[in-house]
Design a protein around this motif. Structure first.
Motif, short mmCIF file in Angstrom:
data_model
loop_
_atom_site.label_atom_id
_atom_site.label_comp_id
_atom_site.label_asym_id
_atom_site.label_seq_id
_atom_site.Cartn_x
_atom_site.Cartn_y
_atom_site.Cartn_z
N PHE A 1 0.86 -1.19 0.00
CA PHE A 1 0.00 0.00 0.00
C PHE A 1 0.89 1.23 0.00
N ASN A 2 0.56 2.19 -0.86
CA ASN A 2 1.35 3.40 -1.02
C ASN A 2 0.52 4.62 -0.62
N PRO A 3 1.16 5.72 -0.25
CA PRO A 3 0.41 6.94 0.09
C PRO A 3 -0.55 7.33 -1.03
N GLY A 4 -1.75 7.75 -0.64
CA GLY A 4 -2.76 8.15 -1.60
C GLY A 4 -3.62 7.03 -2.12
N GLU A 5 -3.36 5.80 -1.67
CA GLU A 5 -4.11 4.64 -2.16
C GLU A 5 -4.95 3.99 -1.06
N GLY A 6 -5.22 4.70 0.01
CA GLY A 6 -6.00 4.12 1.09
C GLY A 6 -5.15 3.21 1.94
N GLY A 7 -5.79 2.40 2.74
CA GLY A 7 -5.09 1.47 3.61
C GLY A 7 -6.03 0.33 3.97
N PRO A 8 -5.49 -0.77 4.49
CA PRO A 8 -6.32 -1.96 4.69
C PRO A 8 -7.35 -1.84 5.80
N ALA A 9 -7.20 -0.87 6.71
CA ALA A 9 -8.11 -0.83 7.87
C ALA A 9 -8.76 0.53 8.09
N LEU A 10 -8.81 1.37 7.06
CA LEU A 10 -9.33 2.72 7.26
C LEU A 10 -10.81 2.74 7.61
N GLU A 11 -11.54 1.68 7.28
CA GLU A 11 -12.95 1.64 7.66
C GLU A 11 -13.15 1.06 9.07
N VAL A 12 -12.06 0.62 9.69
CA VAL A 12 -12.09 0.23 11.10
C VAL A 12 -11.64 1.41 11.95
N TYR A 13 -10.46 1.95 11.62
CA TYR A 13 -9.99 3.15 12.29
C TYR A 13 -9.24 4.01 11.29
N SER A 14 -9.71 5.23 11.10
CA SER A 14 -9.09 6.18 10.19
C SER A 14 -8.39 7.25 11.01
N PRO A 15 -7.08 7.12 11.25
CA PRO A 15 -6.40 8.07 12.14
C PRO A 15 -6.16 9.44 11.52
N ALA A 16 -6.02 9.47 10.21
CA ALA A 16 -5.73 10.75 9.56
C ALA A 16 -7.01 11.57 9.38
N GLY A 17 -6.91 12.86 9.49
CA GLY A 17 -8.04 13.73 9.21
C GLY A 17 -9.11 13.66 10.28
N ASN A 18 -10.11 12.78 10.08
CA ASN A 18 -11.26 12.77 11.00
C ASN A 18 -11.03 11.98 12.27
N ASP A 19 -9.95 11.19 12.34
CA ASP A 19 -9.66 10.40 13.54
C ASP A 19 -10.88 9.59 13.97
N ARG A 20 -11.52 8.93 13.05
CA ARG A 20 -12.73 8.19 13.36
C ARG A 20 -12.43 6.72 13.65
N ALA A 21 -12.80 6.27 14.84
CA ALA A 21 -12.70 4.86 15.20
C ALA A 21 -14.07 4.24 15.04
N SER A 22 -14.34 3.68 13.90
CA SER A 22 -15.65 3.11 13.62
C SER A 22 -15.91 1.83 14.40
N PHE A 23 -14.83 1.16 14.80
CA PHE A 23 -14.93 -0.08 15.57
C PHE A 23 -13.90 -0.08 16.68
N ASP A 24 -14.27 -0.69 17.82
CA ASP A 24 -13.34 -0.96 18.90
C ASP A 24 -13.09 -2.46 18.96
N ALA A 25 -11.99 -2.85 19.58
CA ALA A 25 -11.81 -4.27 19.88
C ALA A 25 -12.89 -4.68 20.88
N SER A 26 -13.54 -5.80 20.65
CA SER A 26 -14.63 -6.23 21.51
C SER A 26 -14.09 -6.61 22.90
N PRO A 27 -14.92 -6.53 23.94
CA PRO A 27 -14.46 -6.83 25.29
C PRO A 27 -13.86 -8.22 25.43
N ASP A 28 -14.47 -9.23 24.83
CA ASP A 28 -13.91 -10.58 24.95
C ASP A 28 -12.62 -10.71 24.15
N MET A 29 -12.46 -9.92 23.10
CA MET A 29 -11.20 -9.90 22.37
C MET A 29 -10.09 -9.33 23.25
N VAL A 30 -10.37 -8.21 23.89
CA VAL A 30 -9.40 -7.58 24.79
C VAL A 30 -9.02 -8.53 25.92
#
Length: 482
Positions: free
Chosen positions: A284-313
């Motif tokens: 993956f190269n800059p400007g082409e997205g990333g594999p987990a941006l729909e889980v957590y997008s740190p750049a710009g909006n800093d949106r964490a759409s998903f958390d690790a589930s309690p039993d996962m933790v």
């Protein structure tokens, strides 16, 4: 299949003009569009192979569908209030139907890359000579392996049964170039027939890649398919198919070639600081997205759409397990801190010190090979070997680990738990549940999520064949319940 033919070329073209041209170290891969564009040199076919690799960054392939959707659909993640309505909404709640965009994109996206590999596979022999044979082997071997792997990806989603000799419906096998067969409307091959094609391609890839003109990867980055990667593919596919002896053999080949990362190396794998134990990664190269941006997008909006589930933790030793702080962080934010009881997935935060979500996706690793071998040994009755593999992996990840003594059902569960710890956000959990227990009970299931449990007999374990494909191909059949 006419629908596949119609869209594979369109998707190839769209992705080529938007992404492939950005690869500074690759020849312009527009040649993947059509076999009628006369390839005049071996280098043209290498450009075509590069174009196939480039398409793996699409959201319809490893930019989302093959990387993080399997965790989003499982019990590894808890949807957060920060999540917005998007294309994956139906996937998370298992309310998808044959007209779902992510399902259709997954079908067409994978077949688009398969079409690109077929251009290479079916044309390169005409330009192969004794002088360039080893170069041709390197190119064709990678294309064969990639074609096989993507048929397996399709099988995982669209077939209900993974048994090696199952006569249930699998997926269409594509071995020709779409533009050369515009009226082709094949029916779905059986699961057995798909496996036959997959194993034939991978065994031929092993032969070709064993006699090449130069090294395919470097120690610092393993983003192309070489002999070790093919062995890793064969190990995983053999495990799914129930061929335990083969799974053990191929996993052992990878383990011998690529030692486990040390605890000091392990965090750097996820920042692309090193390629320790990585058998194959998607670039993956800059400007082409990333594999987990729909889980957590740190750049710009800093949106964490998903958390690790309690039993996962709760599965981790938060003090001693190097994976815990490599994979998630309490209250993490690139802006204002979140509540400490929210564990944000940071596994794909970015390369080095970057926080843009752009990092290579690790498809195959040695850690998985130890788990494959442990599971296959346990199923074969070798509890001693299975426990040894499990303890070796745990000792590599957990400081001060005391060897476990599990046996029987407890050992089976311990291997399953370790797969969940080790392979978090690597595209495994949904399929591990599908091929074994087939039940989901989500903890901390809250709005905007609407579905919290999935029964073993639900038809949602298998994706529907997309409506446009059914409409275009009278020989195509739908999966049960759609």
């Amino acid at each position: 299949m006419k629908q596949i033919i119609k869209y594979t070329l369109a998707l190839s073209f769209a992705f080529t003009i938007t992404s492939c041209a950005k690869l500074v170290d690759e020849v312009n891969p527009t040649h993947i569009l059509d076999a009628s564009n006369a390839f005049k040199t071996i280098e043209n076919y290498e450009a075509g192979l590069n174009g196939a690799y480039a398409q793996l960054r699409s959201v319809n392939t490893y930019g989302r569908n093959q990387s993080v959707i399997p965790d989003m659909m499982s019990d590894n993640l808890s949807e957060s209030p920060e999540n917005l309505p998007q294309g994956t909404r139906g996937m998370v709640d298992w309310v998808y139907a044959a007209d779902n965009g992510a399902v259709e994109g997954g079908w067409l996206g994978l077949y688009a890359v398969i079409n690109a590999t077929n251009v290479v596979i079916n044309g390169i022999d005409a330009l192969t000579t004794p002088a360039n044979q080893k170069t041709a082997n390197r190119i064709k071997g990678q294309a064969l392996a990639l074609r096989a792997w993507l048929h397996f990806d399709l099988l995982k989603w669209f077939a209900n049964n993974y048994e090696r000799n199952s006569n249930e419906a699998g997926v269409p096998i594509m071995t020709t170039v779409s533009s050369q067969n515009p009226n082709l409307r094949p029916s779905r091959a059986t699961v057995k027939e798909v496996y036959d094609r997959i194993f034939a391609d991978l065994n031929e890839a092993l032969r070709l890649l064993g006699d090449v003109d130069r090294a395919i990867n470097t120690a610092a980055r393993r983003v192309n398919i070489d002999v070790t990667a093919v062995n890793a593919m064969l190990a995983r596919i053999s495990l799914y198919a129930g061929q335990d002896a083969d799974a053990i053999r191929f996993a052992t080949n990878v383990i011998n070639a690529l030692p486990l990362a040390t605890r000091a190396q392990f965090p750097g794998i996820w920042r692309d600081d090193n390629a320790a134990e990585v058998a194959w990664a998607i670039r993956f190269n800059p400007g082409e997205g990333g594999p987990a941006l729909e889980v957590y997008s740190p750049a710009g909006n800093d949106r964490a759409s998903f958390d690790a589930s309690p039993d996962m933790v709760a599965l981790y030793d938060q003090t001693n397990d190097v994976r815990f702080n490599s994979y998630m962080a309490s209250g993490f934010s690139t802006r204002a801190p979140r509540p400490a009881n929210r564990f944000i997935p940071i596994k794909y935060l970015g390369k080095g010190n970057n926080r843009d979500g752009v990092v290579d996706f690790k498809v195959l690793r040695t850690g998985e090979m130890f788990l494959i071998r442990a599971e296959a040994r346990q199923r074969s009755g070798d509890q001693t070997g299975a426990l040894q593999d499990l303890n070796t992996l745990r000792a590599a990840r957990i400081a001060n680990f005391m060897p476990g003594t599990e046996s029987g059902a407890a050992l089976t569960q311990a291997i399953a738990n370790e797969r969940r710890r080790e392979l978090f956000l690597e595209g495994h959990r949904w399929f591990d549940l599908k091929r074994t227990t087939r039940t989901i009970n989500r903890q901390n299931c809250r709005p905007p999520a609407t579905q919290c449990s999935l029964a073993s007999n639900s038809n949602k374990w298998t994706w529907p064949i997309p409506t446009p494909e059914l409409n275009a191909n009278p020989n195509m059949t739908q999966n049960a319940g759609y």
